[in-house]
Design a protein around this motif. Structure first.
Motif, PDB file in Angstrom:
ATOM      1  N   LYS A 117     -68.432 -32.140  10.136  1.00 30.93           N
ATOM      2  CA  LYS A 117     -67.657 -30.546  10.344  1.00 30.93           C
ATOM      3  C   LYS A 117     -67.755 -29.769  11.499  1.00 30.93           C
ATOM      4  N   ALA A 118     -67.433 -30.971  12.384  1.00 33.37           N
ATOM      5  CA  ALA A 118     -67.308 -30.649  13.957  1.00 33.37           C
ATOM      6  C   ALA A 118     -65.858 -29.455  13.933  1.00 33.37           C
ATOM      7  N   ALA A 119     -65.157 -28.850  14.331  1.00 30.85           N
ATOM      8  CA  ALA A 119     -63.909 -28.209  14.813  1.00 30.85           C
ATOM      9  C   ALA A 119     -62.931 -28.405  15.934  1.00 30.85           C
ATOM     10  N   HIS A 150     -53.768 -14.690  16.523  1.00 32.22           N
ATOM     11  CA  HIS A 150     -53.744 -14.162  15.375  1.00 32.22           C
ATOM     12  C   HIS A 150     -53.974 -15.661  14.128  1.00 32.22           C
ATOM     13  N   LEU A 151     -53.565 -16.649  14.528  1.00 34.79           N
ATOM     14  CA  LEU A 151     -53.644 -18.542  13.677  1.00 34.79           C
ATOM     15  C   LEU A 151     -54.591 -18.767  13.454  1.00 34.79           C
ATOM     16  N   PHE A 152     -55.688 -18.222  14.848  1.00 31.79           N
ATOM     17  CA  PHE A 152     -57.601 -18.663  15.053  1.00 31.79           C
ATOM     18  C   PHE A 152     -57.996 -17.892  14.935  1.00 31.79           C
ATOM     19  N   LYS A 153     -57.381 -16.353  14.528  1.00 27.93           N
ATOM     20  CA  LYS A 153     -58.353 -15.634  13.660  1.00 27.93           C
ATOM     21  C   LYS A 153     -58.149 -15.675  11.518  1.00 27.93           C
ATOM     22  N   LYS A 154     -57.001 -16.743  11.581  1.00 23.38           N
ATOM     23  CA  LYS A 154     -57.019 -16.765  10.053  1.00 23.38           C
ATOM     24  C   LYS A 154     -57.638 -18.116   9.685  1.00 23.38           C
ATOM     25  N   TYR A 155     -57.939 -19.031  10.557  1.00 25.89           N
ATOM     26  CA  TYR A 155     -58.224 -20.407  10.700  1.00 25.89           C
ATOM     27  C   TYR A 155     -59.074 -20.241  11.732  1.00 25.89           C
ATOM     28  N   PRO A 156     -60.462 -19.711  11.550  1.00 17.75           N
ATOM     29  CA  PRO A 156     -61.281 -20.072  12.475  1.00 17.75           C
ATOM     30  C   PRO A 156     -61.644 -21.560  13.179  1.00 17.75           C
ATOM     31  N   VAL A 157     -61.873 -21.588  14.837  1.00 18.72           N
ATOM     32  CA  VAL A 157     -62.409 -22.799  14.771  1.00 18.72           C
ATOM     33  C   VAL A 157     -64.153 -23.188  15.404  1.00 18.72           C
ATOM     34  N   GLN A 158     -64.964 -23.304  14.372  1.00 14.76           N
ATOM     35  CA  GLN A 158     -66.031 -23.264  14.658  1.00 14.76           C
ATOM     36  C   GLN A 158     -66.604 -24.124  13.431  1.00 14.76           C
ATOM     37  N   PHE A 159     -68.077 -24.740  14.254  1.00 14.70           N
ATOM     38  CA  PHE A 159     -68.748 -25.442  13.696  1.00 14.70           C
ATOM     39  C   PHE A 159     -69.270 -24.996  12.337  1.00 14.70           C
ATOM     40  N   GLY A 160     -68.935 -26.163  11.252  1.00  7.28           N
ATOM     41  CA  GLY A 160     -69.483 -26.009   9.922  1.00  7.28           C
ATOM     42  C   GLY A 160     -68.881 -25.046   9.328  1.00  7.28           C
ATOM     43  N   LEU A 161     -67.417 -24.566   9.329  1.00  7.67           N
ATOM     44  CA  LEU A 161     -66.942 -23.802   8.413  1.00  7.67           C
ATOM     45  C   LEU A 161     -66.068 -24.306   6.979  1.00  7.67           C
ATOM     46  N   GLY A 162     -65.675 -25.974   6.964  1.00 15.62           N
ATOM     47  CA  GLY A 162     -64.935 -26.543   6.790  1.00 15.62           C
ATOM     48  C   GLY A 162     -65.150 -27.873   6.726  1.00 15.62           C
ATOM     49  N   GLU A 163     -65.003 -28.683   5.860  1.00 14.61           N
ATOM     50  CA  GLU A 163     -64.366 -29.975   6.061  1.00 14.61           C
ATOM     51  C   GLU A 163     -62.786 -30.841   6.476  1.00 14.61           C
ATOM     52  N   CYS A 164     -63.380 -31.976   6.672  1.00 13.90           N
ATOM     53  CA  CYS A 164     -62.720 -32.823   6.789  1.00 13.90           C
ATOM     54  C   CYS A 164     -61.355 -32.895   5.940  1.00 13.90           C
ATOM     55  N   ASN A 165     -60.072 -32.885   6.122  1.00 13.41           N
ATOM     56  CA  ASN A 165     -58.899 -32.956   5.610  1.00 13.41           C
ATOM     57  C   ASN A 165     -58.748 -32.145   3.904  1.00 13.41           C
ATOM     58  N   LYS A 166     -59.850 -31.111   4.412  1.00 15.07           N
ATOM     59  CA  LYS A 166     -59.755 -30.610   3.326  1.00 15.07           C
ATOM     60  C   LYS A 166     -59.246 -28.203   4.249  1.00 15.07           C
ATOM     61  N   ASP A 167     -60.682 -28.031   5.412  1.00  8.08           N
ATOM     62  CA  ASP A 167     -60.061 -26.749   5.199  1.00  8.08           C
ATOM     63  C   ASP A 167     -59.249 -26.865   6.551  1.00  8.08           C
ATOM     64  N   VAL A 168     -57.884 -27.235   6.524  1.00  6.58           N
ATOM     65  CA  VAL A 168     -56.655 -27.750   7.819  1.00  6.58           C
ATOM     66  C   VAL A 168     -56.270 -26.153   7.494  1.00  6.58           C
ATOM     67  N   GLY A 169     -55.706 -26.042   9.394  1.00  2.00           N
ATOM     68  CA  GLY A 169     -54.788 -25.145   9.546  1.00  2.00           C
ATOM     69  C   GLY A 169     -52.946 -25.166   9.155  1.00  2.00           C
ATOM     70  N   PRO A 170     -52.178 -25.051   9.545  1.00  2.00           N
ATOM     71  CA  PRO A 170     -50.898 -25.053   9.463  1.00  2.00           C
ATOM     72  C   PRO A 170     -50.594 -26.865  10.061  1.00  2.00           C
ATOM     73  N   GLY A 178     -59.295 -29.672  21.714  1.00  2.00           N
ATOM     74  CA  GLY A 178     -60.053 -28.609  21.653  1.00  2.00           C
ATOM     75  C   GLY A 178     -61.025 -27.859  20.679  1.00  2.00           C
ATOM     76  N   GLY A 179     -62.437 -27.503  21.372  1.00  2.00           N
ATOM     77  CA  GLY A 179     -63.399 -27.576  20.251  1.00  2.00           C
ATOM     78  C   GLY A 179     -63.613 -26.226  19.475  1.00  2.00           C
ATOM     79  N   GLY A 180     -65.244 -26.033  18.703  1.00  3.68           N
ATOM     80  CA  GLY A 180     -65.166 -25.129  17.810  1.00  3.68           C
ATOM     81  C   GLY A 180     -67.145 -24.827  18.625  1.00  3.68           C
ATOM     82  N   GLY A 181     -67.233 -25.797  19.689  1.00  3.56           N
ATOM     83  CA  GLY A 181     -69.033 -25.526  20.326  1.00  3.56           C
ATOM     84  C   GLY A 181     -69.457 -26.775  19.986  1.00  3.56           C
TER      85      GLY A 181
END
Length: 178
Positions: free
Chosen positions: A110-112, A50-70, A132-135
């Motif tokens: 922007k790699a996750a 559920h954590l990774f459903k809420k915070y997907p690990v996928q390239f390009g979905l976020g930016e460094c130090n901005k879109d971080v999970g818990p 771990g990585g988003g591909g």
């Protein structure tokens, strides 16, 4: 594995166990072992699924130090802030704060990455100390692949430049719910 999505917990325990250690010796052989006590999983559905459903690990979905999970502080069972810091390359030790576990971070390109074990990133080159990585990892593609994407940037296990130690690179990471 049903344990990934069927078990509900509030916290995690993370063990770094050298690869060739027999099961009955795991507890006494960890090079780094810690747990959280903040109940951070409650806000993310109770498990990593559920954590990774809420915070997907996928390239390009976020930016460094901005879109971080818990990110949660840890209590060490084996190791310390200093030993954790020293497992990673000398040129990147100023890019994170030890004493945390952090989920879903992005690097400069922007790699996750799924998890930063024992640390909270403050810099944008997370491929050198998160796993771990988003591909897709665009920097010098296809050089970075697998779960330990940039751990061998300056040579496998050399522990120079950005390269992590052989000990942390060759340890299995066990994530247990608490």
């Amino acid at each position: 594995n049903p344990g990934y999505y069927d078990i509900i917990g509030e916290d995690v325990s993370v063990w770094h166990v050298p690869n060739d250690v027999q099961l009955q010796k795991w507890s006494n052989s960890t090079i780094l072992r810690y747990h959280t006590e903040t109940k951070f999983l409650k806000d993310s559905g109770g498990n990593l699924y559920h954590l990774f459903k809420k915070y997907p690990v996928q390239f390009g979905l976020g930016e460094c130090n901005k879109d971080v999970g818990p990110s949660s502080p840890v209590v060490y069972d084996t190791g310390s802030n200093e030993t954790t810091k020293n497992f990673y390359g000398p040129d990147v030790r100023d890019q994170f704060e030890p004493g945390f576990v952090t989920f879903r971070v992005f690097n400069e390109e922007k790699a996750a990455m799924a998890m930063c074990s024992g640390i909270k990133p403050t810099g944008c080159h997370t491929e050198y100390y998160c796993i771990g990585g988003g591909g897709h990892f665009p920097e010098e593609a296809p050089r970075q692949c697998g779960d330990f994407t940039g751990f061998d940037w300056n040579g496998y296990g050399t522990h120079t430049g950005e390269s992590a130690s052989k000990a942390i690179t060759e340890a299995s990471v066990l994530i247990l719910y608490r």
